[in-house]
Write an enzyme that holds these catalytic residues in place. Structure first.
Site, short mmCIF file in Angstrom:
data_model
loop_
_atom_site.label_atom_id
_atom_site.label_comp_id
_atom_site.label_asym_id
_atom_site.label_seq_id
_atom_site.Cartn_x
_atom_site.Cartn_y
_atom_site.Cartn_z
N CYS A 79 0.83 -1.21 0.00
CA CYS A 79 0.00 0.00 0.00
C CYS A 79 0.87 1.27 0.00
O CYS A 79 1.48 1.58 -1.00
CB CYS A 79 -0.98 -0.03 1.17
SG CYS A 79 -2.37 1.11 0.99
N HIS A 167 -3.67 -5.32 0.78
CA HIS A 167 -3.11 -5.82 2.03
C HIS A 167 -3.20 -7.34 2.09
O HIS A 167 -4.25 -7.90 2.39
CB HIS A 167 -3.85 -5.22 3.22
CG HIS A 167 -3.57 -3.76 3.43
ND1 HIS A 167 -2.54 -3.30 4.24
CD2 HIS A 167 -4.16 -2.65 2.92
CE1 HIS A 167 -2.52 -1.98 4.22
NE2 HIS A 167 -3.50 -1.56 3.42
N GLU A 169 -1.96 -9.25 4.28
CA GLU A 169 -1.92 -9.74 5.66
C GLU A 169 -3.29 -9.89 6.30
O GLU A 169 -3.43 -10.57 7.32
CB GLU A 169 -1.04 -8.81 6.52
CG GLU A 169 -1.61 -7.42 6.79
CD GLU A 169 -1.32 -6.40 5.70
OE1 GLU A 169 -1.48 -5.20 5.96
OE2 GLU A 169 -0.95 -6.81 4.58
#
Length: 509
Positions: A79, A167, A169
């Protein structure tokens, strides 16, 4: 030398989650502020986190990556990290017409690319940004895109430098772990050998060398962090470790004796100290939450100091500090504003003159539990719900008195034991009871009553940073309420807290 992934933090709410995901791959990683890059020895790869900032802000965070690039260490920008690298190299990053937040799908994937190998076209990812990369430099190659984001991923030609605007994660990126595995294991060539067993073995050896024949004092709380720290130290130095378990009069019903026996059964050199009267004296007349916390914390320090001085020639103070505490103290934004005091015992005064040893300061809470299981920690402690340092003192709203403690201990005992009986305890992250400073009208038999109200709270979480209220069965809640009102004198009303965190906190004070 141990390989590790370095995560540079630009202030994202997801930074710790990146670290947790990397460690789920059994690879060690550390988080540092973007402007405090450590020595790069042993660093096999670098991940740049997201950020609440825009790269176009006048004071936008700007890392110095020259040494990392010179050493040709692989980089993954996530990002903000991806946007910053693109703009720094001459690309264009501009605000989007509407903020790109939420689920998206990768409609274009270069599956031949190392980073994206094995990912499925159309897989879901999580977007969270107000800017987007509109133009990339000539040496950049687009490797992924969505319907709305043309440059969802890129690689700089001839390098192992990658950027992604989503993202990986977060849970909503369904193949995010595959991407991280590609980066950490394949691109960075990390060996997945950072396991609970390996951590325990290495840490015990390091403690043995570091402490030698010195004596160490540790304050046990009955919780998993201090208990696992004690087991590691005991394995390293045996009876040179002196543990102190203080009864502040604010523990759960019968907890002091049961936990003390559990510790002794583990072979620990532990002394139990009954200091309930000292804590009650310190709390007398106090109703403000912050004043109560300070009184409890201050009294604990006094009691602990008195007991520590009875041990001759102590050199070290051991603490159960875990990694999120360490990260917070060196965060991008600096130490956070004080929300509440004495959430954990964060140290003792300078006059104790002890060196500090923190064997768990590289671990997250779930990792502490895995190490505890490896060391054979008893399940009743290993899987015990988090319990605050001030204990029931912050679950009694208003003044703390012996009678109010008695009422809360009885109600709490019924609630917790009922969760165990109905096999619900392990499904809940934390359960507690709050004694409210209000009374309500009730009818018991033929008499009107005017007695206490208690609030039950149970939440589900992975790390306590966010939490949802547990949707316990109505039949269970009905039975618990009935048992409490019938068995605990002084309570005639039970309510259930259905607030999530945020905006509420888990504890009420």
């Amino acid at each position: 030398m141990q390989q590790k992934i370095l995560i540079l933090d630009f202030g994202s709410q997801y930074t710790q989650l990146i670290a947790r995901r990397v460690r789920e791959l059994n690879v060690y990683c550390e988080i540092f502020p973007y402007n405090k890059i450590p020595d790069l020895t042993g660093v096999a790869g670098v991940i740049l986190s997201g950020s609440p900032h825009s790269v176009n802000d006048a004071d936008a965070p700007a890392p110095h990556l020259e040494e990392i690039k010179r050493k040709k260490i692989p980089i993954l920008g996530v990002c903000y990290g991806a946007q910053w690298m693109a703009q720094e190299a001459g690309g264009t990053v501009q605000p989007t017409a509407t903020r790109e937040y939420g689920r998206a799908n990768l409609v274009h994937i270069d599956t031949e690319n190392q980073l994206l190998h094995g990912l499925t076209t159309g897989c879901q990812v999580w977007m969270s940004h107000g800017d987007t990369i509109l133009k990339i430099p000539n040496e950049f190659k687009v490797i992924a895109g969505t319907n709305d984001v043309a440059v969802a991923g890129y690689q700089i030609a001839g390098t192992l430098v990658f950027g992604i605007q989503f993202h990986p994660e977060v849970y909503h990126s369904t193949e995010g772990m595959a991407l991280l595995r590609n980066f950490v294991i394949d691109i960075c060539s990390c060996v997945p050998d950072w396991t609970p067993a390996a951590f325990a073995e290495t840490t015990i050896a390091e403690l043995r060398q570091k402490l030698g024949s010195d004596k160490v004092v540790l304050g046990l709380s009955g919780g998993v962090d201090s208990s696992v720290a004690a087991l590691l130290l005991h394995s390293a130095i045996g009876t040179q470790l002196h543990c102190i378990f203080v009864d502040n009069g604010l523990l759960r019903k019968n907890e002091f004796l049961t936990v003390l026996e559990a510790y002794r059964g583990m072979g620990l050199n532990v002394k139990g100290v009954d200091a309930a009267d000292r804590f009650m004296s310190a709390l007398r007349g106090l109703s403000d939450p912050e004043e109560k916390r300070k009184a409890i914390g201050g009294t604990f320090i006094e009691v602990f100091d008195d007991e520590a001085h009875k041990i001759q020639e102590v050199k070290w103070l051991a603490q159960g500090t875990i990694y999120p505490d360490v990260i917070e103290s060196v965060s991008v934004k600096g130490p956070s504003a004080t929300i509440k005091s004495h959430h954990n015992v964060g140290g003792l005064p300078d006059f104790m003159k002890l060196k500090v040893v923190e064997p768990l300061n590289a671990l997250f809470k779930d990792e502490v539990r895995r190490v505890g299981a490896e060391l054979g920690l008893k399940p009743e402690i290993l899987y015990r719900h988090p319990f605050p340092g001030p204990g029931l003192g912050i679950r009694i709203l208003g003044e703390v008195t012996p009678e109010r403690i008695r009422v809360l201990q009885e109600v709490d005992h019924i609630f917790i034991e009922s969760l165990r009986t109905h096999q619900l305890y392990d499904k809940v992250w934390q359960a507690l009871v709050v004694l409210l400073p209000v009374q309500s009208v009730g009818v018991m038999g033929d008499e009107r009553t005017y007695e206490n109200v208690v609030a039950l709270r149970a939440v589900e979480s992975t790390d306590g940073m966010t939490a949802d209220w547990s949707q316990l069965p109505y039949t269970f809640l009905a039975k618990v309420s009935n048992d409490i009102i019938n068995k605990v004198k002084g309570v005639n009303r039970v309510v259930y807290d259905i607030s999530s965190k945020p905006p509420a906190t888990i504890e009420w004070e």
